[in-house]
Design a protein around this motif. Structure first.
Motif, mmCIF file in Angstrom:
data_model
loop_
_atom_site.group_PDB
_atom_site.id
_atom_site.type_symbol
_atom_site.label_atom_id
_atom_site.label_comp_id
_atom_site.label_asym_id
_atom_site.label_seq_id
_atom_site.Cartn_x
_atom_site.Cartn_y
_atom_site.Cartn_z
ATOM 1 N N ARG A 39 0.852 -1.209 0.000
ATOM 2 C CA ARG A 39 0.000 0.000 0.000
ATOM 3 C C ARG A 39 0.881 1.250 0.000
ATOM 4 O O ARG A 39 0.670 2.196 -0.762
ATOM 5 C CB ARG A 39 -0.892 -0.024 1.249
ATOM 6 N N ASN A 40 1.915 1.253 0.843
ATOM 7 C CA ASN A 40 2.808 2.417 0.908
ATOM 8 C C ASN A 40 3.614 2.583 -0.377
ATOM 9 O O ASN A 40 3.845 3.701 -0.835
ATOM 10 C CB ASN A 40 3.765 2.286 2.105
ATOM 11 N N VAL A 41 4.049 1.446 -0.955
ATOM 12 C CA VAL A 41 4.823 1.510 -2.207
ATOM 13 C C VAL A 41 3.967 2.181 -3.282
ATOM 14 O O VAL A 41 4.426 3.104 -3.983
ATOM 15 C CB VAL A 41 5.243 0.086 -2.674
ATOM 16 N N GLN A 112 4.010 14.162 8.151
ATOM 17 C CA GLN A 112 5.139 13.214 8.297
ATOM 18 C C GLN A 112 4.899 12.320 9.505
ATOM 19 O O GLN A 112 5.803 12.128 10.314
ATOM 20 C CB GLN A 112 6.449 13.980 8.483
ATOM 21 N N ASN A 113 3.696 11.827 9.655
ATOM 22 C CA ASN A 113 3.241 11.143 10.872
ATOM 23 C C ASN A 113 2.991 12.199 11.951
ATOM 24 O O ASN A 113 3.533 13.301 11.882
ATOM 25 C CB ASN A 113 4.233 10.097 11.385
ATOM 26 N N ASP A 114 2.181 11.817 12.967
ATOM 27 C CA ASP A 114 1.880 12.828 13.992
ATOM 28 C C ASP A 114 3.119 13.098 14.845
ATOM 29 O O ASP A 114 4.097 12.332 14.813
ATOM 30 C CB ASP A 114 0.657 12.417 14.825
ATOM 31 N N ALA A 119 8.396 12.097 17.026
ATOM 32 C CA ALA A 119 9.386 12.333 18.084
ATOM 33 C C ALA A 119 9.846 11.007 18.700
ATOM 34 O O ALA A 119 11.031 10.831 19.006
ATOM 35 C CB ALA A 119 8.785 13.255 19.150
ATOM 36 N N ARG A 120 8.920 10.051 18.841
ATOM 37 C CA ARG A 120 9.304 8.744 19.381
ATOM 38 C C ARG A 120 10.304 8.054 18.452
ATOM 39 O O ARG A 120 11.362 7.595 18.894
ATOM 40 C CB ARG A 120 8.051 7.880 19.540
ATOM 41 N N ASP A 121 9.997 8.039 17.132
ATOM 42 C CA ASP A 121 10.929 7.422 16.178
ATOM 43 C C ASP A 121 12.263 8.169 16.168
ATOM 44 O O ASP A 121 13.327 7.565 16.023
ATOM 45 C CB ASP A 121 10.341 7.450 14.754
ATOM 46 N N HIS A 122 12.195 9.490 16.315
ATOM 47 C CA HIS A 122 13.428 10.265 16.241
ATOM 48 C C HIS A 122 14.316 10.053 17.473
ATOM 49 O O HIS A 122 15.544 9.996 17.370
ATOM 50 C CB HIS A 122 13.117 11.750 16.049
ATOM 51 N N VAL A 152 8.419 -0.657 4.320
ATOM 52 C CA VAL A 152 8.520 -2.020 4.871
ATOM 53 C C VAL A 152 8.150 -2.001 6.360
ATOM 54 O O VAL A 152 8.161 -0.937 6.990
ATOM 55 C CB VAL A 152 9.965 -2.586 4.722
ATOM 56 N N ARG A 153 7.842 -3.190 6.908
ATOM 57 C CA ARG A 153 7.577 -3.280 8.356
ATOM 58 C C ARG A 153 8.860 -2.960 9.123
ATOM 59 O O ARG A 153 9.959 -3.265 8.658
ATOM 60 C CB ARG A 153 7.088 -4.681 8.735
ATOM 61 N N LYS A 154 8.697 -2.379 10.293
ATOM 62 C CA LYS A 154 9.867 -1.986 11.089
ATOM 63 C C LYS A 154 10.601 -3.210 11.638
ATOM 64 O O LYS A 154 9.964 -4.231 11.917
ATOM 65 C CB LYS A 154 9.418 -1.106 12.252
ATOM 66 N N HIS A 155 11.907 -3.058 11.836
ATOM 67 C CA HIS A 155 12.661 -4.101 12.534
ATOM 68 C C HIS A 155 12.093 -4.189 13.958
ATOM 69 O O HIS A 155 11.847 -3.151 14.591
ATOM 70 C CB HIS A 155 14.149 -3.719 12.565
ATOM 71 N N LYS A 161 12.659 -1.269 21.518
ATOM 72 C CA LYS A 161 13.408 -0.206 22.197
ATOM 73 C C LYS A 161 12.545 1.051 22.343
ATOM 74 O O LYS A 161 12.615 1.753 23.350
ATOM 75 C CB LYS A 161 14.693 0.132 21.429
ATOM 76 N N GLY A 162 11.735 1.329 21.310
ATOM 77 C CA GLY A 162 10.864 2.511 21.371
ATOM 78 C C GLY A 162 9.881 2.424 22.519
ATOM 79 O O GLY A 162 9.578 3.420 23.174
ATOM 80 N N ARG A 163 9.401 1.202 22.797
ATOM 81 C CA ARG A 163 8.416 1.030 23.882
ATOM 82 C C ARG A 163 9.031 1.303 25.241
ATOM 83 O O ARG A 163 8.320 1.567 26.212
ATOM 84 C CB ARG A 163 7.816 -0.383 23.832
ATOM 85 N N LYS A 164 10.355 1.220 25.328
ATOM 86 C CA LYS A 164 11.008 1.440 26.632
ATOM 87 C C LYS A 164 11.359 2.912 26.856
ATOM 88 O O LYS A 164 11.851 3.289 27.918
ATOM 89 C CB LYS A 164 12.274 0.595 26.718
ATOM 90 N N THR A 226 13.440 16.480 3.963
ATOM 91 C CA THR A 226 13.562 15.898 5.311
ATOM 92 C C THR A 226 14.313 14.569 5.249
ATOM 93 O O THR A 226 15.241 14.332 6.029
ATOM 94 C CB THR A 226 12.156 15.661 5.907
ATOM 95 N N TRP A 227 13.923 13.726 4.303
ATOM 96 C CA TRP A 227 14.563 12.402 4.218
ATOM 97 C C TRP A 227 16.052 12.502 3.912
ATOM 98 O O TRP A 227 16.828 11.609 4.286
ATOM 99 C CB TRP A 227 13.887 11.568 3.129
ATOM 100 N N LEU A 228 16.469 13.588 3.237
ATOM 101 C CA LEU A 228 17.904 13.739 2.944
ATOM 102 C C LEU A 228 18.737 13.813 4.226
ATOM 103 O O LEU A 228 19.912 13.458 4.241
ATOM 104 C CB LEU A 228 18.150 15.013 2.125
#
Ligand code: ST9
Ligand code: ZN
Ligand code: ZN
Length: 324
Positions: A39-41, A112-114, A119-122, A152-155, A161-164, A226-228
């Motif tokens: 879907r994202n592709v 770019q996502n909420d 911020a969590r991903d960053h 793709v699905r996240k590793h 780690k994000g949950r912690k 941003t992606w750059l």
């Protein structure tokens, strides 16, 4: 050999989890399979085709529409750089409620996502940079760190780690939680409808051009700028502050990402509100935050002293450091 294990010196006890964690080890054995999200592709492909078509419409767009496209680009970019990045991910300064609302609207226009997810991903990106737990791990190549990671699905380690991570500061911010709650309703309106409606209603631009230039092309352009930062600025450039990490000083990215390409500096001193030691140079975001402070809408900017920067550059830099 420089002492890379020494913790970065934070100027303020009120810090967030954005400092590299040297204790994390990637799991041994085969990597989990890459699962493509088709879907994202498809959506990203259509978006980029639409943006290329938008470029072909630039000659027929009115001057006012082009100026409006630049205004939307800068506003949405600030919602990412001054908002999601320097304020909400790194807490490098404090912002009043009106400023946070302004930045959250710009951020919604950037789609770019909420802010919470961004911020969590960053924070995971800084804490586990260039490992399996980094959402856009640049070790996996230019394409993956630029756009592939959104296809793709996240590793599993990113999520584990994000949950912690400690994210209570984000949960306590009503503006962040409001945007997160209504994100799916707000995005079509703020990112696509408003940029298209204004030129049509205000100066009679055709809806077709107003959709493809200030909406689709502007959105795609800001996304790629941003992606750059994740791709090019993790691969090409000098490392004057810390030669043991991948992020680099990249002038081209600095220019296109309104001040976010001083990336070796930024990963070395993530809490610095200017993301650079050079003040306003190629750094519209820092100009903006300073102006907000001047207006009394922001305060408590964290900044690294010249002495500390110099000491760090001498201790861990690649020898290319030039002050001023
Ligand atoms: C976009 C973001 O473009 C760009 C960010 C760039 C960052 C740049 C940074 C550089 C510095 C700043 C520079 C700014 C420069 C600006 C210049 C401007 C000129 N921790 O996500 P799911 C949970 S977005 C903890 O579905 P999948 C999650 O909560 C573009 N938990 O993972 C959920 O839990 P539950 C538009 C986490 O299935 C579960 O895991 N948006 C974390 O692997 C599943 O989450 C898109 O294209 C975490 N870190 O899917 C959408 N992560 O079930 C893209 C996840 O309990 N996203 N969780 O709710 C997606 O479609 C999907 O996320 C996916 C992964 C397919 C990528
Ligand atoms: Zn980075
Ligand atoms: Zn950062």
């Amino acid at each position: 050999m420089p002492d890379v294990k020494a913790p970065l010196l934070h100027s303020d006890p009120e810090t967030v989890e954005d400092v590299f964690d040297h204790t994390y080890k990637e799991k041994e054995g085969p990597k989990p399979p890459v699962v493509i999200v088709w879907r994202n592709v498809i959506l990203m492909t259509l978006l980029h085709i639409g943006a290329l078509y938008g470029i072909s419409l630039i000659p027929v767009a009115s001057k006012l529409t082009l100026i409006w496209t630049v205004v939307c680009s800068v506003f949405s970019a600030l919602g990412v750089t001054a908002g999601a990045h320097r304020l909400w991910s790194h807490r490098s300064y404090k912002a009043s409620l009106p400023l946070r609302i302004f930045l959250a609207i710009g951020n919604t226009m950037a789609f770019q996502n909420d802010i919470f997810e961004w911020a969590r991903d960053h924070r995971v990106h800084h804490k586990y940079s260039e490992t399996d737990a980094d959402p856009h791990n640049a070790v996996r190549g230019f394409f993956f760190s630029h756009i592939g990671w959104l296809l793709v699905r996240k590793h599993p380690d990113v999520i584990e780690k994000g949950r912690k991570l400690e994210l209570n500061d984000l949960r306590a911010d009503k503006v962040v939680m409001f945007q997160r709650r209504y994100y799916k309703l707000l995005v079509p309106f703020v990112c696509f409808f408003v940029p298209m409606f204004v030129p049509w209603y205000m100066w009679g631009e055709s809806l077709w051009v107003a959709y493809f230039v200030p909406a689709v092309l502007r959105y795609t352009w800001v996304l790629n700028a941003t992606w750059l930062v994740n791709s090019a600025a993790h691969m090409w450039g000098n490392r004057p502050y810390d030669s043991n990490i991948n992020p680099r000083e990249n002038k081209f990215v600095t220019f296109s990402a309104i001040g976010e390409g001083y990336h070796n500096y930024h990963h070395t001193f993530p809490y610095d509100y200017a993301s650079s030691e050079f003040g306003w140079r190629l750094n519209l975001t820092t100009c903006f935050i300073d102006f907000m402070c001047f207006l009394g809408l922001a305060r408590d900017r964290k900044h690294v002293s010249k002495e500390l920067v110099l000491a760090r550059a001498q201790r861990t830099g690649d020898g290319s450091h030039r002050s001023g």
